[in-house]
Enzyme design. Structure first.
Site, mmCIF file in Angstrom:
data_model
loop_
_atom_site.group_PDB
_atom_site.id
_atom_site.type_symbol
_atom_site.label_atom_id
_atom_site.label_comp_id
_atom_site.label_asym_id
_atom_site.label_seq_id
_atom_site.Cartn_x
_atom_site.Cartn_y
_atom_site.Cartn_z
ATOM 1 N N GLU A 291 1.294 12.903 -63.925
ATOM 2 C CA GLU A 291 2.204 11.901 -63.375
ATOM 3 C C GLU A 291 1.661 11.255 -62.119
ATOM 4 O O GLU A 291 2.197 11.472 -61.029
ATOM 5 C CB GLU A 291 3.524 12.569 -62.990
ATOM 6 C CG GLU A 291 4.280 13.148 -64.116
ATOM 7 C CD GLU A 291 5.381 14.046 -63.600
ATOM 8 O OE1 GLU A 291 6.403 14.120 -64.279
ATOM 9 O OE2 GLU A 291 5.219 14.665 -62.541
ATOM 10 N N PRO A 292 0.614 10.462 -62.222
ATOM 11 C CA PRO A 292 0.101 9.816 -61.021
ATOM 12 C C PRO A 292 1.076 8.761 -60.504
ATOM 13 O O PRO A 292 1.643 7.995 -61.292
ATOM 14 C CB PRO A 292 -1.194 9.166 -61.511
ATOM 15 C CG PRO A 292 -0.972 8.935 -62.972
ATOM 16 C CD PRO A 292 -0.115 10.080 -63.436
ATOM 17 N N GLY A 293 1.291 8.766 -59.218
ATOM 18 C CA GLY A 293 2.123 7.742 -58.589
ATOM 19 C C GLY A 293 1.257 6.918 -57.664
ATOM 20 O O GLY A 293 0.778 5.842 -58.007
ATOM 21 N N ARG A 294 0.971 7.501 -56.490
ATOM 22 C CA ARG A 294 0.215 6.749 -55.480
ATOM 23 C C ARG A 294 -1.143 6.292 -55.987
ATOM 24 O O ARG A 294 -1.604 5.209 -55.646
ATOM 25 C CB ARG A 294 0.081 7.560 -54.196
ATOM 26 C CG ARG A 294 -1.042 8.572 -54.174
ATOM 27 C CD ARG A 294 -1.091 9.344 -52.875
ATOM 28 N NE ARG A 294 0.145 10.090 -52.686
ATOM 29 C CZ ARG A 294 0.856 10.085 -51.563
ATOM 30 N NH1 ARG A 294 0.457 9.394 -50.532
ATOM 31 N NH2 ARG A 294 1.964 10.786 -51.486
ATOM 32 N N CYS A 362 13.843 -1.097 -32.539
ATOM 33 C CA CYS A 362 14.166 -0.459 -31.268
ATOM 34 C C CYS A 362 14.026 1.044 -31.419
ATOM 35 O O CYS A 362 15.008 1.778 -31.566
ATOM 36 C CB CYS A 362 15.566 -0.851 -30.829
ATOM 37 S SG CYS A 362 15.581 -2.543 -30.290
ATOM 38 N N GLU A 363 12.783 1.487 -31.409
ATOM 39 C CA GLU A 363 12.454 2.874 -31.714
ATOM 40 C C GLU A 363 11.006 3.069 -31.273
ATOM 41 O O GLU A 363 10.119 2.383 -31.777
ATOM 42 C CB GLU A 363 12.573 3.039 -33.232
ATOM 43 C CG GLU A 363 12.646 4.418 -33.775
ATOM 44 C CD GLU A 363 14.039 5.014 -33.650
ATOM 45 O OE1 GLU A 363 14.090 6.203 -33.311
ATOM 46 O OE2 GLU A 363 15.038 4.320 -33.883
HETATM 47 C C1 PLP Z 1 6.004 12.409 -56.155
HETATM 48 C C2 PLP Z 1 5.767 13.004 -57.464
HETATM 49 C C3 PLP Z 1 4.705 12.565 -58.258
HETATM 50 C C4 PLP Z 1 3.713 11.554 -57.786
HETATM 51 O O1 PLP Z 1 2.972 11.985 -56.688
HETATM 52 P P1 PLP Z 1 1.783 11.057 -56.150
HETATM 53 O O2 PLP Z 1 1.245 11.773 -54.970
HETATM 54 O O3 PLP Z 1 2.391 9.746 -55.812
HETATM 55 O O4 PLP Z 1 0.808 10.932 -57.287
HETATM 56 C C5 PLP Z 1 4.573 13.099 -59.516
HETATM 57 N N1 PLP Z 1 5.439 14.039 -59.984
HETATM 58 C C6 PLP Z 1 6.465 14.491 -59.243
HETATM 59 C C7 PLP Z 1 7.380 15.489 -59.799
HETATM 60 C C8 PLP Z 1 6.658 13.994 -57.967
HETATM 61 O O5 PLP Z 1 7.672 14.458 -57.225
#
Ligand code: PLP
Length: 432
Positions: A291-294, A362-363
């Protein structure tokens, strides 16, 4: 050397992003402005898809972790690239549905899904729940039964890997708000329970070992532990998982000192260990998911700001204030996240001005980046913060009643707005 191949400069010495002049984009759309390189997103999705099919075989596939960047267009791109998604709230499910995404391909995560969210997800035909606890199993089963369905689930298992040292530490990540731990024996009971419910169909396991992981070793450890677990469960309950989801977390190069991860090679290494492990244990190879996100969207993003006040605190720092801040990028304020910053109009000039880039909230903690070196800035210059495609727009807020910037996509066919700039009318929309 640029940190990603979509970053360059033109003959005017202006920073370009996937061939577009950043200064022209800032003039056209105003600032602050989120940019996203559509080709880069597609390229990353394909890299994962092809490498996983090649090295894991057996129906392996990536799932885009959409919390990294969630808006309708992203889900359409995932659909066009034939990629699954993971979602963590009914809000993300709603967005995906609104984009026309087929959510039977979606995995629903989260450590505390509400009853309303569970009902909403099942009603709309979510593919899988990743169940986080025993009480959640009960809630999903109850709702599925009420709706006359059998719901597919994975179980979130905590393998207990400390990603920073790469050591299998039994107590490392065991103490987490997510999942059930193998080390405490609870994960075994969790499987036993899941198999008992008649409105749930257990399809396998999920584990997520962390973020900004730059080597295959962490995922290899995860495979090792999860396959041992698979064997123990097979012996105890005669259950073998169809799916093993290894989670996300592949690292991203935010600054030049970060390594560049070779995604394909890392997947190849994990694939080899998986095959050997399955043979050694005599267990069936599961369908592998990641599950790649970033790592799909981060370097497809860039944020542009306009410089306002430039201030030198005598004997201390130089402060360069921009027209955005922690409202559009809270990551430095949250966890000292590193970023590369460039004075976009003077991208080829010597970077000899040391300063701290601050926002307009404002922080005092409203900082984008501390102690960076850029070409000497003046009011009206454009500041580019690179690699902001992940966890920027999706973490943005309206603190100080600041409207969120638009998201503009850059593609072969031109530039277009994927998310409009918020207006002040949007800001007061729900004020009664
Ligand atoms: C956040 C998350 C991801 C993605 O993580 P990245 O660092 O963005 O690749 C994948 N799986 C789960 C369960 C997450 O919480």
């Amino acid at each position: 050397m640029q940190i990603c191949n979509n970053i360059d400069t033109n003959e005017q010495g202006v920073l370009t992003f996937t061939g577009y002049s950043t200064v022209e984009l800032a003039e056209k759309y105003g600032t602050p402005l989120y940019l996203m390189d559509e080709n880069k997103i597609r390229e990353k999705m394909r890299t994962y898809k092809n490498a996983m099919e090649k090295y894991f075989g057996n129906g392996a596939a990536p799932i885009y972790a959409s919390k990294a960047a969630s808006f309708k267009r992203i889900y359409q791109i995932a659909a066009e690239e034939n990629i699954g998604i993971d979602v963590v709230s009914a809000g993300e499910i709603y967005t995906a549905l609104a984009a026309g995404y087929d959510i039977s391909r979606a995995f629903f995560h989260g450590n505390n899904k509400t009853e309303d969210e569970i009902a909403f997800a099942i009603k709309n035909g979510i593919g899988y729940f990743v169940a986080d606890s025993q009480s959640e199993l009960e809630a999903i089963n109850l709702e599925a039964k009420k709706q006359g369905k059998v719901q597919k689930i994975l179980l979130r298992i905590t393998p207990g890997i400390d990603t920073h040292t790469n050591k299998k530490i039994a107590t490392g990540n065991v103490d987490s708000k997510f999942g059930m731990a193998i080390a405490t024996g609870q994960a075994h009971d969790f499987v036993g329970m899941a198999l008992e419910y008649d409105s749930l169909k257990l399809c396998g396991y999920h584990c997520h070992v962390g973020s900004q992981v730059f080597d295959a070793e962490t995922f290899i450890d995860a495979v090792d532990i999860m396959m041992d677990f698979t064997l123990e469960i097979k012996e105890k309950y005669s259950f073998e998982p169809e799916i093993l989801n290894l989670g996300g977390g592949f690292g991203v190069r935010y600054v030049a000192s970060h390594p560049e991860l070779d995604i394909e090679n890392s997947i190849r290494e994990v694939g080899e260990v998986l095959d050997a492990k399955c043979r050694e244990l005599g267990v069936k190879k599961p369908r592998i998911m990641m599950e790649p996100g970033r790592s799909v969207v981060a370097d497809a993003g860039m944020t542009l700001y306009t410089v306002g006040t430039v201030k030198q605190i005598t004997k201390f720092k130089n402060y360069v204030a921009i027209d955005g801040g922690m409202t559009d990028n809270p990551r430095f304020a949250l966890y000292d996240a590193e970023y590369t910053v460039i004075n976009a109009k003077k991208a080829t000039l010597p970077k000899n001005y040391r300063c701290t880039i601050v926002g307009k909230c404002c922080e005092s903690g409203d900082i984008i980046q501390e102690d960076v070196h850029i070409a000497p800035p003046q009011k009206g210059d454009i500041i580019a913060v690179l690699t902001t495609g992940a966890y920027n727009y999706s973490m943005a807020s309206n603190y100080n009643r600041i409207p969120k910037p638009p998201v503009v996509m850059l593609s072969d066919k031109g530039d277009y707005v994927a998310v409009k700039r918020e207006t002040y009318e949007d800001i007061i929309r729900n004020d009664v």
